[in-house]
Design an enzyme around this catalytic site. Structure first.
Site, PDB file in Angstrom:
ATOM      1  N   LYS A 183       0.837  -1.207   0.000  1.00  0.00           N
ATOM      2  CA  LYS A 183       0.000   0.000   0.000  1.00  0.00           C
ATOM      3  C   LYS A 183       0.871   1.255   0.000  1.00  0.00           C
ATOM      4  CE  LYS A 183      -3.720  -2.396   2.510  1.00  0.00           C
ATOM      5  NZ  LYS A 183      -4.322  -2.642   3.836  1.00  0.00           N
ATOM      6  N   GLN A 195      -3.628  -1.225  10.220  1.00  0.00           N
ATOM      7  CA  GLN A 195      -3.683  -2.556   9.623  1.00  0.00           C
ATOM      8  C   GLN A 195      -4.200  -3.565  10.649  1.00  0.00           C
ATOM      9  OE1 GLN A 195      -3.212  -3.201   6.387  1.00  0.00           O
ATOM     10  NE2 GLN A 195      -3.560  -5.394   6.621  1.00  0.00           N
ATOM     11  N   ASP A 205     -10.596   3.252   5.265  1.00  0.00           N
ATOM     12  CA  ASP A 205     -10.918   1.821   5.245  1.00  0.00           C
ATOM     13  C   ASP A 205     -12.430   1.594   5.270  1.00  0.00           C
ATOM     14  OD1 ASP A 205      -8.969  -0.178   5.078  1.00  0.00           O
ATOM     15  OD2 ASP A 205      -8.229   0.230   7.108  1.00  0.00           O
TER      16      ASP A 205
HETATM   17  N1  GUN Z   1      -6.523  -6.484   7.095  1.00  0.00           N
HETATM   18  C1  GUN Z   1      -6.970  -7.212   6.040  1.00  0.00           C
HETATM   19  N2  GUN Z   1      -7.572  -6.422   5.139  1.00  0.00           N
HETATM   20  C2  GUN Z   1      -7.510  -5.172   5.630  1.00  0.00           C
HETATM   21  C3  GUN Z   1      -7.964  -3.908   5.129  1.00  0.00           C
HETATM   22  O1  GUN Z   1      -8.571  -3.780   4.064  1.00  0.00           O
HETATM   23  N3  GUN Z   1      -7.682  -2.841   5.925  1.00  0.00           N
HETATM   24  C4  GUN Z   1      -7.056  -2.953   7.114  1.00  0.00           C
HETATM   25  N4  GUN Z   1      -6.855  -1.849   7.824  1.00  0.00           N
HETATM   26  N5  GUN Z   1      -6.631  -4.106   7.594  1.00  0.00           N
HETATM   27  C5  GUN Z   1      -6.868  -5.203   6.855  1.00  0.00           C
END
Ligand code: GUN
Length: 292
Positions: free
Chosen positions: A52, A96, A119
């Site tokens: 990311k 995350q 998110d």
């Molecule tokens: N863990 C797995 N997928 C995601 C996501 O899309 N965002 C976040 N913050 N954590 C994750």
């Protein structure tokens, strides 16, 4: 059978975002800023956050990554979220998940300013999404909807069967696709571990969305001829022929299911890259909102 190429579609979207960032710069406006908070060393999480961060760099966003040890206290994580809430160069905050067990994940999500919740996990944004208001859609469901749009697969009037009811994928994608909108309007069933026979539901799907988290959970005998298959699974399985010692597979028995489907997303290269692209879309939107 159409191979739905999430990698290429994601690149197209990234290019569109790059152009939008250039435009912001030319107009003397602030460029989008995204903060990542990563607690601990979960290998998949490290890999996602790295990916990311690279994507942010590629499109010209400002980004910061705060990597904290697994023992970091909940108070310290909450303080960091507050710091980014108050930072005007930061338009999006991504914590995350999963977080270590001693940290209350929900509390951390709710500490994020909903305007910076790129998110789409904050209950305010989840609620807005549920009743069809403009908001940040969570990135994986948003990516699925965008893939269907860009491949001219219209879910309207179709039977979408979602397998899995997680807060991150199953519940939001089911909700999005049942909205009375031109890109949705599907009849949606959500099947899950409480079902006696999952295949009873999956066999009825015009569009099947597998978000199970188990390799080969969906086999060819479980689907209807000509169904569209969206595989959300990202499972690491041991593979000694790979340098890393593992390879990625989805939730779908791809080789056999593809023969029976009309369109299918591969793993890797399907939904995964779209999640990153939609995170960028949401962050751009957050920045534009703050520029207004
Ligand atoms: N863990 C797995 N997928 C995601 C996501 O899309 N965002 C976040 N913050 N954590 C994750």
């Amino acid at each position: 059978m159409i191979m739905i190429d999430g990698k290429q579609t994601s690149q197209t979207i990234r290019n569109e975002i790059k152009v939008a960032v250039e435009k912001l710069k030319k107009e003397g406006k602030q460029i989008p800023g995204l903060a990542f908070i990563l607690v601990g060393n979960n290998p998949a999480s490290v890999s996602y956050v790295t990916g990311k961060g690279k994507a942010c760099e590629e499109v010209g966003f400002y980004s910061v990554t705060e990597r904290l040890p697994a023992e970091t206290s909940e108070t310290d994580v909450l303080a960091l979220v507050q710091k980014f809430n108050n930072d005007s160069a930061i338009h999006g905050i991504l914590v995350q998940l999963p977080l270590p067990k001693h940290i209350d994940e929900q509390k951390v999500i709710e500490a994020i300013n909903p305007k910076k919740d790129v998110d789409g996990f904050h209950p305010i944004n989840v609620g807005k999404m549920m009743i069809g208001l403009e908001t940040f859609y969570s990135c994986t469901p948003f990516g699925i909807v965008e893939l269907l749009k860009r491949y001219n697969i219209n879910p309207s009037g179709k039977h979408v069967v979602v397998v899995g009811r997680s807060n991150i994928v199953g519940k939001p994608v089911a909700n999005m696709l049942l909205q009375k909108k031109e890109w949705a309007n599907a009849v949606v069933t959500v099947a899950h571990t409480g079902a006696k026979d999952i295949s009873y539901y999956t066999k009825q799907a015009d569009i099947l969305i597998a978000a199970v988290g188990k390799p080969n959970a969906i086999t060819a005998d479980m689907i209807k001829e000509g169904a569209v298959i969206i595989d959300v699974g990202i499972n690491r399985i041991d593979d000694v022929t790979k340098k890393t010692g593992f390879r990625l597979v989805g939730d779908v028995d791809f080789e056999n299911v593809k023969e029976k489907s009309s369109a299918i997303t591969p793993v890797p290269g399907g939904v995964g890259p779209m999640t990153i692209a939609m995170l960028l879309v949401n962050t751009l939107k957050a920045a534009e909102n703050s520029n207004q």
